[in-house]
Design a protein around this motif. Structure first.
Motif, PDB file in Angstrom:
ATOM      1  N   VAL A  18       0.846  -1.193   0.000  1.00  0.00           N
ATOM      2  CA  VAL A  18       0.000   0.000   0.000  1.00  0.00           C
ATOM      3  C   VAL A  18       0.880   1.241   0.000  1.00  0.00           C
ATOM      4  O   VAL A  18       1.745   1.409   0.868  1.00  0.00           O
ATOM      5  CB  VAL A  18      -0.936   0.017   1.226  1.00  0.00           C
ATOM      6  CG1 VAL A  18      -1.856   1.230   1.173  1.00  0.00           C
ATOM      7  CG2 VAL A  18      -1.729  -1.275   1.304  1.00  0.00           C
ATOM      8  N   LEU A  19       0.661   2.119  -0.965  1.00  0.00           N
ATOM      9  CA  LEU A  19       1.373   3.392  -1.045  1.00  0.00           C
ATOM     10  C   LEU A  19       0.380   4.511  -0.773  1.00  0.00           C
ATOM     11  O   LEU A  19      -0.577   4.694  -1.522  1.00  0.00           O
ATOM     12  CB  LEU A  19       2.003   3.573  -2.427  1.00  0.00           C
ATOM     13  CG  LEU A  19       2.967   2.466  -2.891  1.00  0.00           C
ATOM     14  CD1 LEU A  19       3.484   2.779  -4.283  1.00  0.00           C
ATOM     15  CD2 LEU A  19       4.131   2.316  -1.910  1.00  0.00           C
ATOM     16  N   ARG A  20       0.599   5.238   0.307  1.00  0.00           N
ATOM     17  CA  ARG A  20      -0.341   6.279   0.726  1.00  0.00           C
ATOM     18  C   ARG A  20       0.360   7.643   0.677  1.00  0.00           C
ATOM     19  O   ARG A  20       1.339   7.879   1.392  1.00  0.00           O
ATOM     20  CB  ARG A  20      -0.854   6.002   2.132  1.00  0.00           C
ATOM     21  CG  ARG A  20      -1.882   7.010   2.649  1.00  0.00           C
ATOM     22  CD  ARG A  20      -2.477   6.592   3.972  1.00  0.00           C
ATOM     23  NE  ARG A  20      -3.432   5.494   3.818  1.00  0.00           N
ATOM     24  CZ  ARG A  20      -3.159   4.221   4.107  1.00  0.00           C
ATOM     25  NH1 ARG A  20      -1.969   3.878   4.569  1.00  0.00           N
ATOM     26  NH2 ARG A  20      -4.073   3.285   3.941  1.00  0.00           N
ATOM     27  N   SER A  21      -0.159   8.527  -0.173  1.00  0.00           N
ATOM     28  CA  SER A  21       0.440   9.841  -0.351  1.00  0.00           C
ATOM     29  C   SER A  21      -0.117  10.843   0.646  1.00  0.00           C
ATOM     30  O   SER A  21      -1.310  10.844   0.941  1.00  0.00           O
ATOM     31  CB  SER A  21       0.177  10.335  -1.778  1.00  0.00           C
ATOM     32  OG  SER A  21       0.692  11.626  -1.972  1.00  0.00           O
ATOM     33  N   THR A  22       0.756  11.702   1.161  1.00  0.00           N
ATOM     34  CA  THR A  22       0.337  12.816   2.009  1.00  0.00           C
ATOM     35  C   THR A  22       0.642  14.119   1.277  1.00  0.00           C
ATOM     36  O   THR A  22       1.392  14.143   0.307  1.00  0.00           O
ATOM     37  CB  THR A  22       1.090  12.803   3.351  1.00  0.00           C
ATOM     38  OG1 THR A  22       2.483  13.062   3.112  1.00  0.00           O
ATOM     39  CG2 THR A  22       0.942  11.456   4.044  1.00  0.00           C
TER      40      THR A  22
END
Length: 499
Positions: free
Chosen positions: A65-69
């Motif tokens: 899972v790649l979660r951008s902020t």
């Protein structure tokens, strides 16, 4: 189990198991992490037996899972359990993927990542490497390969030394003779070349995709013999000095001759004509085009080894050229000698002296901080990547020092320049000068593994410095670099892993 992570993250908590990858492993994008997904997909595609579907579907066990902020820092968090979760800004996600590159392990055809929790943020904002393309010209493909290697270690600045006595390497529309007459050769008569503006834009874009900012250098007022091949009215006649004469004799290299390409690598003999307005017309044209071409904030204007230039003339030049750079909308960067002058407010100084600097070098370096600027540390006795590993090394020079891996690792940036406020240090840079280099293999030999030592100094907390722990971790990267097809020196004192 030793986690072979270089640079060492700010916080690492190892688990007891591992996450197994398979052809069914998916990359799940959350909140627009598309660029990171592309980078990770490309990384996995180069590992036999792996593929990666990219999706925005809800994540399940077994996914990455790649979660951008929306933050603008370089921090990231990585948690590996029954899934991989990586969270950060665009830059943070990229650096987290470099950490995953180092954690990936293959055993009997099966790929896995050890369970771990990492919270990471860099120590310094400026983590640079320099490639000298003037003494030896390297084509666009080689520069891109250099970016691949540097960014894998979380370096974020690429300083390109574009001009020197031996050649001019960038197309300037207003001054076409620079590439017509001054780009044809390199040191020792090796082939020359130059980057068209489209080439340079391609390099800048590739660097940006790897979260590296290009810092172009037009070296002034010295290191300018090549300019005289194209525009002789802007350059003084060569001025010989004792060091140049001695070096020329010991190496069997020719001395510089006005109007002829210079094939040696002696220094200190050239200068632009500082008091001629034609010179300043030339500099406005050149620096203006370089500034317009470069989206990053920096423009390096040199300032080193002007041995034949009277001090008052040098100081007048530095004051004027740094002010001109500010007018062009860029932050000037200059080698530490320029600190003898009233540099423009905010100019960044790059220290390249010894790790036990002379009082004069200290005074000059402090000047940048006194005038509202900051300092990049590149002590030649520790950070120069072109120095030999040992006296017997076939590549590199040794005028500053012989720098083995431990010497490259065992220094502290805040201890180099006495009296320099630690808050004035924006980071470090490892210059790779190219007098003895001809191929990418040569670059790899001098870059790996010492660049890993510099990367750790630039990124990891100062309190984490431990040579014995580093040598164990860096040894584990042998198989990582081999998997990428990257060469390098493998010192015998390190226990290197193999694929």
């Amino acid at each position: 189990m030793v986690l072979t992570l270089v640079p060492l993250p700010s916080s690492v908590t190892a688990g007891s198991g591992s996450f197994a990858l398979s052809p069914a492993t998916r990359i799940v994008i959350v909140d627009g992490a598309d660029a990171a997904a592309s980078a990770l997909s490309d990384l996995l595609a180069h590992r036999p037996g792996l593929r990666s579907e990219v999706t925005t579907d809800p994540a399940v066990a077994g996914d990455i899972v790649l979660r951008s902020t929306d933050s603008d820092d370089e921090a990231y968090r990585l948690d590996v359990t029954d899934r991989v979760e990586l969270t950060g800004s665009a830059a943070g996600l990229f650096y987290g993927i470099q950490t995953l590159r180092q954690l990936l392990r293959e055993d009997a055809g099966a790929w896995s990542i050890p369970q771990v929790s990492i919270v990471d943020v860099p120590r310094f904002a400026y983590r640079g490497v320099m490639l000298d393309v003037a003494r030896t010209f390297f084509d666009v493909a080689t520069v891109k390969a250099f970016i691949d290697r540097a960014s894998s270690l979380k370096f974020n600045r690429l300083h390109l030394h574009l001009t020197d006595d031996q050649g001019w390497r960038l197309q300037i529309d207003s001054r076409p003779l620079l590439t017509e007459k001054a780009a044809g050769t390199s040191a020792l008569g090796r082939p020359g070349g130059f980057y068209t503006k489209d080439d340079f834009r391609e390099i800048i874009a590739y660097a940006a995709a790897h979260h590296m900012v290009v810092v172009p250098e037009i070296d002034l007022p010295g290191h300018t013999h090549a300019i005289g091949l194209a525009y002789p009215e802007t350059v003084e006649a060569p001025v010989m000095n004792d060091m140049l004469l001695a070096q020329s004799e010991s190496l069997g290299q020719p001395l510089p001759v006005a109007g002829e390409p210079y094939q040696g690598w002696g220094v200190g003999h050239s200068s632009v004509r500082i008091h001629e307005e034609a010179t300043w017309d030339f500099l406005r044209d050149v620096l203006g085009e370089v500034a317009e071409l470069t989206p990053g904030p920096y423009l390096h204007v040199g300032g080193d080894e002007c041995l034949g230039t009277p001090q008052a003339d040098f100081d007048a030049f530095v004051e004027r050229v740094t002010a001109l750079t500010i007018e062009l909308g860029k932050t000037p960067v200059a080698w530490h000698e320029a600190g003898s002058a009233a540099v423009a407010e905010g100019t960044v100084g790059q220290f390249w002296g010894s790790d036990t600097p002379s009082p004069e070098h200290i005074e000059h370096t402090l000047r940048f901080a006194e005038r509202g600027g900051s300092v990049i540390l590149s002590p030649s006795t520790r950070a120069y990547l072109d120095m030999k590993y040992s006296p017997e090394d076939p590549l590199g020079l040794s005028w500053a020092a012989v720098i083995d891996l431990e010497a490259a690792y065992s220094w502290e940036p805040t201890a180099i320049v006495p009296g320099l406020d630690p808050h004035a240090i924006i980071g470090i840079e490892g210059p790779l000068w190219a007098e003895t280099l001809t191929t990418l293999d040569d670059v790899d030999h001098l870059f790996f593994p010492r660049a890993a030592a510099l990367a750790e100094i630039a990124w990891a907390p100062a309190s984490a410095k431990d040579w014995n722990a580093f040598r164990e971790r860096v040894g584990g990267l042998g198989s990582v670099w081999d998997a990428e097809g990257w060469g390098g020196h493998r010192p015998a004192e390190i226990d290197w892993s193999t694929p």
